[in-house]
Design a protein around this motif. Structure first.
Motif, mmCIF file in Angstrom:
data_model
loop_
_atom_site.group_PDB
_atom_site.id
_atom_site.type_symbol
_atom_site.label_atom_id
_atom_site.label_comp_id
_atom_site.label_asym_id
_atom_site.label_seq_id
_atom_site.Cartn_x
_atom_site.Cartn_y
_atom_site.Cartn_z
ATOM 1 N N TYR B 36 0.847 -1.179 0.000
ATOM 2 C CA TYR B 36 0.000 0.000 0.000
ATOM 3 C C TYR B 36 0.891 1.240 0.000
ATOM 4 O O TYR B 36 1.972 1.252 0.602
ATOM 5 N N GLU B 45 -3.592 3.377 -0.061
ATOM 6 C CA GLU B 45 -4.235 2.857 -1.271
ATOM 7 C C GLU B 45 -3.409 1.679 -1.775
ATOM 8 O O GLU B 45 -2.177 1.679 -1.713
ATOM 9 N N LEU B 46 -4.099 0.671 -2.287
ATOM 10 C CA LEU B 46 -3.424 -0.524 -2.761
ATOM 11 C C LEU B 46 -2.578 -0.212 -3.984
ATOM 12 O O LEU B 46 -3.051 0.384 -4.952
#
Lengths: 114, 111
Positions: B36, B45-46
């Motif tokens: 992430y 966020e991935l």
């Protein structure tokens, strides 16, 4: 686009107050999570939920409770806020699936307890 | 011993450098590995997702998993100032279980 929203970006409360942090996701995800993030300690899981009205304790549940009355909403409750609960709180959601627990995070709520 | 270890940095590199970020773990049951990215004052966020051992490439990013050594890496080629962020590794076992996160490495790419 997956959207996870949190009710407040910044919050200031006094010691002893009851605090509600709200999280809503719009992707029909089964799983929802609450974390707190502190410098040097990383992300720590407080509570999570795999379904409506279900909840599981994470690594640091003390001083917190949660509520999940609807699938899209997961609330974190600080029954009596204390200064050591000053932190960044992050909510996340994911689909229920075997192993592919890709979590989508909200923007976070920075809580200050005075 | 923590389940997932990650050097917190900070790591500072010049623009264009190759960056290597790493995590080690102790639980041999981990099968799913993620990276992430978290910009300042934002949620994570991935960035990359890998199942079991091997490499996965996406543009300038390569994720590598070595299960025999319990070691995962994220490589960033031709690093840019916009890559400046905290990078967190995360992993989980089979089944619908919570992710276990590393503490994150703060990266600064200097123009």
């Amino acid at each position: 686009d997956v959207k996870v929203t949190q009710s407040s970006r910044y919050l200031v409360k006094r010691t002893g107050e009851k605090v509600f942090l709200e999280c809503v996701q719009d992707m029909d995800h089964e799983n929802m999570f609450w974390y707190r993030q502190d410098p040097g300690l990383g992300l720590r899981l407080i509570y999570f939920s795999y379904d409506v009205k279900m909840k599981e304790k994470g690594d640091i549940p003390e001083g917190y409770s949660v509520s999940r009355e609807k699938k899209e909403r997961f609330s974190l409750i600080l029954e009596s806020a204390s200064t050591n609960q000053t932190s960044m709180y992050l909510c996340a959601s994911s689909k229920a699936s075997r192993g592919t627990d890709t979590q989508y995070f909200g923007p976070g709520t920075r809580l200050t307890v005075l | 011993q923590k389940e997932v270890e990650q050097d917190p940095g900070p790591l500072s590199v010049p623009e264009g450098a190759i960056v290597s970020l790493n995590c080690t773990y102790s639980n041999s049951a981990f099968q799913y590995f993620m990276w992430y990215r978290q910009y300042s004052r934002k949620g994570p966020e991935l960035l990359m997702y890998t199942y079991s051992s091997g490499n996965k490439e996406d543009g300038r990013f390569t994720a590598q998993v070595d299960k025999s050594s319990k070691y995962i890496s994220l490589f960033i080629r031709d690093s840019q100032p916009s890559d400046s962020a905290t990078y967190l590794c995360a992993m989980t076992t089979a089944g619908n279980t919570p992710l276990v996160f590393g503490k994150g490495t703060r990266l600064s790419v200097i123009a």
